[in-house]
Design a protein around this motif. Sequence first.
Motif, short mmCIF file in Angstrom:
data_model
loop_
_atom_site.label_atom_id
_atom_site.label_comp_id
_atom_site.label_asym_id
_atom_site.label_seq_id
_atom_site.Cartn_x
_atom_site.Cartn_y
_atom_site.Cartn_z
N ASN A 57 0.86 -1.19 0.00
CA ASN A 57 0.00 0.00 0.00
C ASN A 57 0.89 1.24 0.00
OD1 ASN A 57 -2.53 -1.45 0.39
ND2 ASN A 57 -1.73 -1.87 2.44
N VAL A 58 0.52 2.20 -0.81
CA VAL A 58 1.33 3.41 -0.89
C VAL A 58 1.05 4.27 0.34
CG1 VAL A 58 1.79 5.47 -2.25
CG2 VAL A 58 1.29 3.32 -3.39
N VAL A 59 2.10 4.61 1.07
CA VAL A 59 1.91 5.42 2.27
C VAL A 59 2.45 6.84 2.08
CG1 VAL A 59 1.94 3.44 3.80
CG2 VAL A 59 4.05 4.64 3.37
N ALA A 60 3.27 7.04 1.08
CA ALA A 60 3.74 8.39 0.77
C ALA A 60 4.01 8.44 -0.72
CB ALA A 60 5.01 8.73 1.55
N MET A 61 3.45 9.46 -1.37
CA MET A 61 3.65 9.54 -2.81
C MET A 61 3.68 10.99 -3.26
SD MET A 61 -0.15 8.55 -4.19
CE MET A 61 0.15 9.07 -5.85
#
Lengths: 215, 598
Positions: B94-98
Amino acid sequence: MVFATEFDPTHQNARQNARQNVRLRTSPTSGNASSSAVAFSAAAQEAANRVVKSDVTSSVKSSAKSNVVPMQSSASLNIGHPARRVRLDENKSLSLPKRPKLPLRLQLLTRFQQASTVVTTLLVTGALAMYGSTVYVDKSTNHALLQLDSLQGESQQLTSANESIKQSLAEQAIQENSGLDPYDPGDVLFLEPEPLRAARQPAQTSLEMPGPLGY
Amino acid sequence: MAVSTRSRPRRRQTRAPSPRSTPEQIQDFRHNLPRLRLISVWLFLLVGMLGLGARLAYLQLFINDELKLRAEEQQAIQSTPRASRRQMIDLQGNVVAMDRVLYTLYVHPMLFKKPEAEIAEALSSVLDLSPSKLTQMFTAQESGIKLSTDISEETAKRLRALRLDGLDLLPSPQRMYPQGELFAQVTGYVDLEGAPGAGVELGYESQLLYDDPKAGEPTPMQQVTRDDLQMQLTIDSRLQRIAQEGLAATVAEFNAKRGALIVMDSRNGEIVTMAIAPTYDPNEYYNANIEYFKNWAVSDLYEPGSTFKPINVAIALEEGVISATESINDEGRIFVDGWPIQNVDFDTSGARGVMSITDVMRYSSNVAMVRMMQRLPRGDYFSWLQKLGLGDVTGVDLPGESSGQIKEKEQFVGGEIEAATTAFGQGFSLTVLQLAQLHATLANGGKLVTPHVVRGLVNAQNELTWKPERPTPKQVFSPETTRQVLAMMKAVVDDGTGSAAKVEGYQIAGKTGTAQKVTEYGTYGDQRITSFVSIAPVSDPRYVVLAVIDEPQGENAYGGTVAAPLVKKMLESLVVLEGVAPDGAIAPADEKAIEALE
């Protein structure tokens, strides 16, 4: 034995005149100018004589020139070339007009010119091809980059939308009346994998057939 | 002679030949005329070539640097206000910072090809601005008027679809944290200028930043994703969410100052969960309390109290000063160097008398611990503390880590009191994370692993392409010792101070801790720091769960009442999500159910 083609101007002239006269007489354009026909034929003969004396190239030139003037052209163009094979004296050699022997320096220069022409042609072709390819590569790279850019933009939008949805789902899940319970080990069944069984031996079937079988 | 020459007609000569020239010479001169022309043409070309050559040399050799600079300026792609960074993903991907692209809209009225009113009308349909306001803004300058910032990709698309001249959309990346405050204490934040503020963003900046594009290398305009590498954290977002929610609820319930809940995989030091309360939303870091930016589990020291007792027992067992089956006398209250040391329940229970080491742990007896550690020479005790890394940092990959504090060797060895207080976890300090690291040694058979939150850089195929280098774990205890200590800790959960952390069907080891806090005047005050550390499952120890609640309010605020229920909640989710099979006795209810089935 050396053979050469020779030209008999006298013989030629007689035939020439006769043909020329016939032509002039029958020519529709020369109907009212028949008085000058003889004078023309004489001029034609003279011209023919001159032609014979000059070399091959000049004859071609003169015939080309005479094409411009219709009357004269019909005169010089009809010069036939009845070739006769003559035998030449053994010791008298006939030489074709030779190209003038150029000095070595000039020869070298000519060679150099020829070579450089080839090289230049190749180089120009190559340069054009190179230029074309750079333009093409640049164009296609640009196109691909734009495509990549838009795809990346889309993927980034999708990712952010995806994560936002997950986040809002998680936020909904912790609300009191969401109907979702926290994990409880009591609700989970842990199944232990069975130890691998030995591969079952296929039952030995007798190979003997009971008898002839019909279908 | 001269007369005869002059008498000859002159046609094209521009210059008269010398008066003495013979007619032949004149003829020659005439013949040479074309050569003169040739030479002049040649000279012209030569001069041209020399001129070009000189110019070339001037450009290449003299103003070369300046030109290069100018070319670079022109070729450089519109530099973004800040550099883009790689995405961070959790253990599940899961992307937590983008980074996402936001646009700034500039207008150049001098380039408008339609009337301003028409453009204002069109823009106001997309932007949240009235046409009259827009026309007023257009009059400000001829070009370069900043109309709007933080325009989303969607709005930018609509603006482009207007197909108006004189509009300029400038992309710039912005850091986004989709989970809000969930990962804030691990990831940290990136400010509007692109400078990292804390956490992994700061600690791994060089890995997160994309390499500078090489000159001439085509770069996508957005510069948001330049390769497929992502930084993977060891955090499991499902557990992190459960931990964060549970912790926030506990902190709110006890009106505590702050709390931390850490789950660590003892086998490799991976931090599966690191929940910190209170925390902040890194998307709006500018609204946050600056104090919350630091991860206090890493940056603040505290006195661990009784949660350190299992470590002391392990030291004593390892040194052979006691054996697991031995008994120790608990007098209830003793004086060391004139200082009174007593059990928490001395006033109610008095002296407990001779007790086994398991009971020492179960009832968290301070006096028995002091007696136990008094058997160990203080010099040896001190070197043990150093060997365990006390007074040092754990080496975690989060910035701002504080190193623990222990007394000077002279002071520790010189008097009895230092060793006595250390025996029950006071008189020295460490970080919350370091305590988790020490307990991990009990779970993994005695190895001191380096805690970490970053797994490495993974590519699109989920293969690790870069991994931070970590020291090889140091063996500090023997597996036999750790097994014995775990068995004692299991008794604490089964029927001791930590019974609130019991999970049905599982063997859980644990230890409570309630330490008095030192006030700003250097004396112990009323406030305490409660904690509970747990190791699960005992049959195949792997996870260390540590909860620390700072300054819980209320009479009944102890490690066993505040932190232990929180750890239990965490353990219940942990065993389910990590698929830890039950290793304990079957619960009576289940037994009945099984009987009914049969």
